[in-house]
Design an enzyme around this catalytic site. Structure first.
Site, PDB file in Angstrom:
ATOM      1  N   ASP A  95      41.993  38.937  39.924  1.00  0.00           N
ATOM      2  CA  ASP A  95      42.255  37.719  40.702  1.00  0.00           C
ATOM      3  C   ASP A  95      42.421  38.029  42.183  1.00  0.00           C
ATOM      4  O   ASP A  95      42.815  39.140  42.570  1.00  0.00           O
ATOM      5  CB  ASP A  95      43.489  36.984  40.156  1.00  0.00           C
ATOM      6  CG  ASP A  95      44.739  37.853  40.116  1.00  0.00           C
ATOM      7  OD1 ASP A  95      44.629  39.031  39.736  1.00  0.00           O
ATOM      8  OD2 ASP A  95      45.817  37.354  40.478  1.00  0.00           O
ATOM      9  N   GLU A 160      47.510  38.759  38.740  1.00  0.00           N
ATOM     10  CA  GLU A 160      48.467  39.653  39.395  1.00  0.00           C
ATOM     11  C   GLU A 160      49.124  38.961  40.587  1.00  0.00           C
ATOM     12  O   GLU A 160      50.308  39.153  40.853  1.00  0.00           O
ATOM     13  CB  GLU A 160      47.763  40.937  39.858  1.00  0.00           C
ATOM     14  CG  GLU A 160      48.723  42.011  40.370  1.00  0.00           C
ATOM     15  CD  GLU A 160      49.067  41.888  41.847  1.00  0.00           C
ATOM     16  OE1 GLU A 160      50.075  42.458  42.276  1.00  0.00           O
ATOM     17  OE2 GLU A 160      48.334  41.190  42.587  1.00  0.00           O
TER      18      GLU A 160
HETATM   19 ZN   LIG Z   1      46.529  43.364  44.657  1.00  0.00          ZN
END
Ligand SMILES: [Zn+2]
Length: 425
Positions: A95, A160
Site C-alpha cells: 500500500d 501498513e
Molecule cells: Zn512504508
C-alpha cells in the site's frame, strides 16, 4: 559467490525500472485514505513471483468489505535454503499513501518519471524499493542456482500505512505457523541517506485524549462557572513536567535518549470570547522507552489528573486513543543486527549503527512476539512527500546487502554460542 550474485543484481537495473513502473501504476491506497485496497497490485506481484523459481507461494487474504474483491491480500513466497527449518524474511508493504497536494508534484504521481538513476512516483521509495530489491535478491540466487544457508522468504503485506490491521497483524494472528522461532525479519522500510541507521528498537506510544469538565458561564461572572480551559492548561503543564521528571531514564540507543511526553492537539472550545469554557480537550503524545510500561504511564497520568480535580474542582477523564506497546528490542548483538551491519558496510562502505526510534514501525509486531527484527535500508527519505524518489543505486545496493545477509547469517546461527543468544528470548 557474493561477487557473482552482486554482478547479477547490477544486470537487473532496467528490470527494476520496469517493475517500478508497473507497481506505481497500480494505485494501492487504503479505504481509510479514500482508496480501494491493494488487490490489483497484489495480483500483478503474485503473477510475477509465480514466473520465478519460488518453492512455495501462498496468500493470506484478510477480509475487508471496503476493498476490491472484499480482501486485503498478503503474499508469502519462500525460496528454500540448505537448511529448511529457518527463514530470513524480508518484509515489505504494497500500500501507498495518497499523492497529497497534486500541484506540488512535477510529474504524474502514478506514472514513474525517470531522470538518470532517479525515479519519481508515489511508492517508488515507500515501499517498492525494498520490495523490488527483495524480489531481485531471490531472482539472482535462483538464476545462479544458488541455495542460501537457510530459507529466503518474502512477506509482502497490505495495510501498513494506516495500521497493519489487515496486514502483518492479521498474518501473525491467523497464520502463526508460517514463522519459526529462529526466523529473522528484515524490514527495508526505514533508514537514512547513508544507510547507517540499523533500527533495532522503538519506544512504545500512547496518544491520550485528556478531557477536563468544568462549568460554562459568562466571562463577566467567572464565579458562576468553573473555567475548564484554565484547569486544562495547568494539567497540560503538570503532566508534561511530572512525566518528564518521573520517567527520566536514559537510553543511548535512542535519539532523543529519553521518554517524551508532549501536549499536542487541542480541540476547539467555545465560539465566543466572552464565554468561560466548561469543556477542555487536549491530547498528549507519549513516546516511552522500553524500560517503562504504558500501564505505569497511565497510572501516573491519572494521579496527576486527580491533583487537578482536587485543586480546581473539575472532572478529568483520560482516554487512550492509540497505544502501541513495544517490547523485546532486538539485541545489539543479535546475529541479525550484526549481519545487517556487516552487509551495509560491505556494499556501501559506510558506518552503520544500531539505533532506536520514536516508534510506530511494523518491527514492533514481530519483536513483541519475541522475534528478532531489524529495520534497515538506504533511502532518500522522501516517503509520503510530493515527488517521492528512489535512487536505483540504493535499490540495487540494498538487494546486494540482502544477499550478503542471507549468505552470512548462516555462520552466526550455526555457531552454538551465538545461537544461544538467539534463543534466549
Ligand atoms: Zn512504508
Amino acid at each position: 559467490m557474493f561477487k557473482k550474485l552482486s554482478t547479477k543484481i547490477d544486470s537487473y537495473k532496467e528490470e527494476a525500472v520496469k517493475m517500478q513502473e508497473e507497481l506505481t501504476s497500480r494505485k494501492a491506497i487504503a479505504p481509510e485514505s479514500g482508496g480501494e485496497g491493494e488487490y490489483e497490485k497484489a495480483m500483478w506481484i503474485e503473477a510475477e513471483l509465480k514466473k520465478m523459481g519460488f518453492d512455495e507461494i501462498s496468500r493470506v487474504d484478510c477480509p475487508d468489505k471496503r476493498a476490491i474483491k472484499g480482501i486485503r491480500p498478503n503474499i508469502v513466497a519462500k525460496y528454500y535454503g540448505e537448511d529448511k527449518t529457518k527463514t530470513l524474511w524480508v518484509m515489505t508493504h504494497m500500500d501507498v499513501v495518497p499523492e497529497g497536494e497534486k500541484s506540488l508534484w512535477k510529474t504524474d504521481p502514478f506514472k514513474v518519471h525517470r531522470e538518470g538513476d532517479i525515479l519519481y512516483g508515489r511508492g517508488v521509495e515507500d515501499n517498492q524499493q525494498g520490495m523490488i530489491a527483495s524480489i531481485l535478491t531471490a531472482k539472482a540466487m535462483m538464476e545462479e542456482g544458488y541455495r542460501p544457508p537457510f530459507n529466503f522468504a518474502l512477506l509482502i503485506n497490505s495495510d501498513e500505512e494506516v495500521g497493519s490491521k489487515h496486514g502483518v497483524e492479521y498474518v501473525l494472528k491467523t497464520k502463526p505457523e508460517l514463522f519459526g522461532k529462529n526466523d529473522a525479519f528484515l524490514v527495508p522500510d526505514g533508514g537514512n541517506e547513508k544507510g547507517e541507521m540499523v533500527e533495532i528498537a522503538e519506544k512504545s506510544i500512547a496518544w491520550l485524549k485528556i478531557h477536563t469538565l468544568g462549568k460554562q458561564c459568562h466571562a463577566s461572572m467567572p464565579a458562576l462557572g468553573n473555567n475548564a480551559f484554565t484547569a486544562g492548561s495547568d494539567l497540560a503543564l503538570r503532566l508534561r513536567n511530572g512525566l518528564y521528571e518521573h520517567f527520566n531514564a536514559k537510553d543511548g540507543l535512542f535519539d532523543p535518549n529519553i521518554s517524551t511526553f508532549e501536549p499536542t492537539k487541542k480541540d476547539k472550545n467555545v465560539d465566543n470570547v466572552n464565554t468561560i469554557p466548561g469543556d477542555d480537550v487536549f491530547y498528549l503524545d507519549c513516546r516511552v522507552l522500553p524500560t517503562y510500561t504504558l500501564t505505569e504511564i497511565h497510572k501516573k497520568v491519572l494521579e496527576i489528573s486527580a491533583s487537578i480535580e482536587k485543586d480546581y474542582k473539575v472532572k478529568v477523564s483520560v482516554e487512550p486513543v492509540m497505544t502501541m506497546t513495544s517490547k523485546n528490542p532486538t539485541p545489539k548483538h543479535s546475529p541479525l543486527t550484526k549481519a545487517v551491519i556487516e552487509a551495509s558496510k560491505a556494499v556501501y562502505n559506510n558506518n552503520p549503527q544500531p539505533c532506536g526510534i520514536g516508534g510506530g514501525t511494523v518491527g514492533a509486531y514481530f519483536r513483541n512476539e519475541g522475534y528478532h527484527a531489524v529495520i534497515w535500508s538506504k533511502i532518500k527519505d522522501t516517503a509520503h512527500m510530493p515527488n517521492e524518489e528512489c535512487d536505483l543505486n540504493n535499490l540495487l545496493g540494498d538487494a546486494k546487502a540482502f544477499i550478503h545477509i542471507a549468505m552470512n547469517l548462516k555462520l552466526n546461527i550455526a555457531d552454538a554460542s551465538v545461537s544461544s543468544v538467539w534463543d534466549n528470548k
